[in-house]
Design a protein around this motif. Structure first.
Motif, short mmCIF file in Angstrom:
data_model
loop_
_atom_site.label_atom_id
_atom_site.label_comp_id
_atom_site.label_asym_id
_atom_site.label_seq_id
_atom_site.Cartn_x
_atom_site.Cartn_y
_atom_site.Cartn_z
N CYS A 1 -4.52 -1.98 8.51
CA CYS A 1 -3.37 -0.95 7.95
C CYS A 1 -2.04 -1.14 8.38
O CYS A 1 -1.76 -1.52 9.47
CB CYS A 1 -3.98 0.51 8.29
SG CYS A 1 -2.92 1.90 7.66
N CYS B 1 0.82 -1.14 -0.08
CA CYS B 1 -0.06 -0.05 0.10
C CYS B 1 0.86 1.15 0.18
O CYS B 1 1.73 1.49 0.82
CB CYS B 1 -0.98 0.01 1.05
SG CYS B 1 -1.88 1.48 1.21
N CYS C 1 -2.71 -3.40 3.30
CA CYS C 1 -4.03 -2.91 3.99
C CYS C 1 -5.24 -3.71 3.63
O CYS C 1 -5.28 -4.00 2.17
CB CYS C 1 -4.07 -1.25 3.53
SG CYS C 1 -2.51 -0.46 4.42
N CYS D 1 -5.39 4.90 5.62
CA CYS D 1 -5.61 4.83 4.46
C CYS D 1 -6.79 5.29 3.96
O CYS D 1 -7.75 4.49 3.29
CB CYS D 1 -5.13 3.48 3.74
SG CYS D 1 -3.33 3.34 3.97
N CYS E 1 0.03 4.29 2.91
CA CYS E 1 0.48 4.71 4.24
C CYS E 1 2.00 4.08 4.19
O CYS E 1 2.79 4.15 5.40
CB CYS E 1 -0.10 3.39 5.08
SG CYS E 1 0.00 1.95 4.65
ZN LIG Z 1 -2.20 1.51 3.43
#
Ligand SMILES: [Zn+2]
Ligand SMILES: [Zn+2]
Length: 323
Positions: free
Chosen positions: A289, A250, A300, A263, A253
């Protein structure tokens, strides 16, 4: 937020890890898309929030002089600076790199950073005007201490961007991924702090807006095609398991020094995508997350609650897309 998460040492460490996973283009594209979306949504209020975020960074650096602050900032982000009494120039500015359609100076984060660092040195309130900006074709970004200037903006709404505009946003122009990551973490991360309670809805709406921009720019026939574009742009990968959307690597983040799920733009983008293809749902909640799990780059998970699965044909199409 993690104590000291925005100190130069912590930023460098986080940026090194994020920069080893993502390319400079991926880091830059998401940073600029989310920032431009926030400017689109908030106008001058967003300029003020970004300015405050820049001030916070100078506070975290905790250095004595403006010169020291600029030196540390440039070491982290790959920029160069020139300081002469009340004049500051930034070359290879990390803030306006990749911005399209700027109609004035847009480096509000740097303006805030410089003002706070100068105030710390001089012990008095210092206003800062930006008088030149690389985003509008100037050779470098220039700031004058002790003056007030116009606050700039963008003359195109994010959702009116073309595929060519998005190409420009992605052109990191030979920049180093670690340096781009350092600026992304500092600017987006501290903007979350500056926005405080409003960060959650604002980043959610920003995510919606940039998903809308991608849909408008690429005119994808199905979710599969859209996700292909987004995976290419972000370097993340997306899949669907039951009603859970899984984002591996992801980027929202990545490197962010927070201890809670952050997120929101991912959720916003997902909401916009589901709505575009008429998949009804009640809401999207974060299940996991990577930031909360202390992973610098990780996975995530967002759960779509109340999806009306009887809209089966469309849902199947969405599921196929998230193979
Ligand atoms: Zn994330
Ligand atoms: Zn700039």
């Amino acid at each position: 937020m993690i104590d000291d998460g925005f100190s130069p040492e912590s930023l460098r460490e986080r940026a090194e890890e994020a920069g080893s996973v993502f390319t400079a283009e991926e880091l830059l594209a998401t940073n600029k898309m989310v920032m431009m979306a926030l400017y689109s949504l908030g106008g001058e209020r967003s300029c003020a929030s970004v300015f405050r975020a820049g001030r916070m960074l100078a506070g975290f650096f905790g250095v004595e002089t403006l010169e020291d602050a600029l030196h540390t900032f440039c070491e982290l982000t790959g920029a160069d600076y020139d300081l002469d009494r009340n004049y500051v120039a930034i070359e290879s500015c990390p803030e306006c790199l990749g911005y399209v359609n700027a109609e004035g100076a847009v480096c509000n984060f740097l303006r805030g950073f410089i003002s706070r660092a100068a105030e710390h040195e001089l012990g008095e309130v210092v206003s800062v005007a930006q008088v030149a900006c690389e985003a509008t074709g100037d050779r470098r970004c220039e700031f004058i201490l002790g003056e007030r200037g116009e606050v700039g903006g963008f003359d195109t709404e994010v959702d009116e961007m073309t595929a060519e505009d998005i190409e420009i946003v992605m052109s990191a122009d030979g920049r180093d991924a670690v340096e781009v990551a350092a600026f992304k973490i500092a600017s987006e991360g501290l903007l979350r702090c500056a926005l405080s309670d409003v960060a959650r809805p604002m980043f959610f709406r920003a995510g919606r807006l940039y998903a809308r921009a991608f849909i408008n720019a690429f005119d994808p026939e199905d979710p599969d095609e859209l996700i292909g574009h987004v995976e290419e742009i972000s370097g993340s990968s997306y899949s669907l398991e039951g009603d859970r959307f899984i984002v591996e690597k992801c980027l929202e983040c990545a490197g962010m020094p927070f201890k809670e799920p952050i997120c929101h733009a991912v959720r916003g983008a997902l909401a916009e995508t589901l709505e575009h293809w008429n998949v009804p749902f009640k809401d999207l909640v974060e299940v996991r997350c990577a930031a909360e799990e202390d992973e610098v780059v990780g996975t995530c998970v967002v759960k779509a609650r109340g999806v009306i699965w009887k809209a089966k044909r469309v849902v199947d199409a969405v599921k196929r897309a998230f193979h």
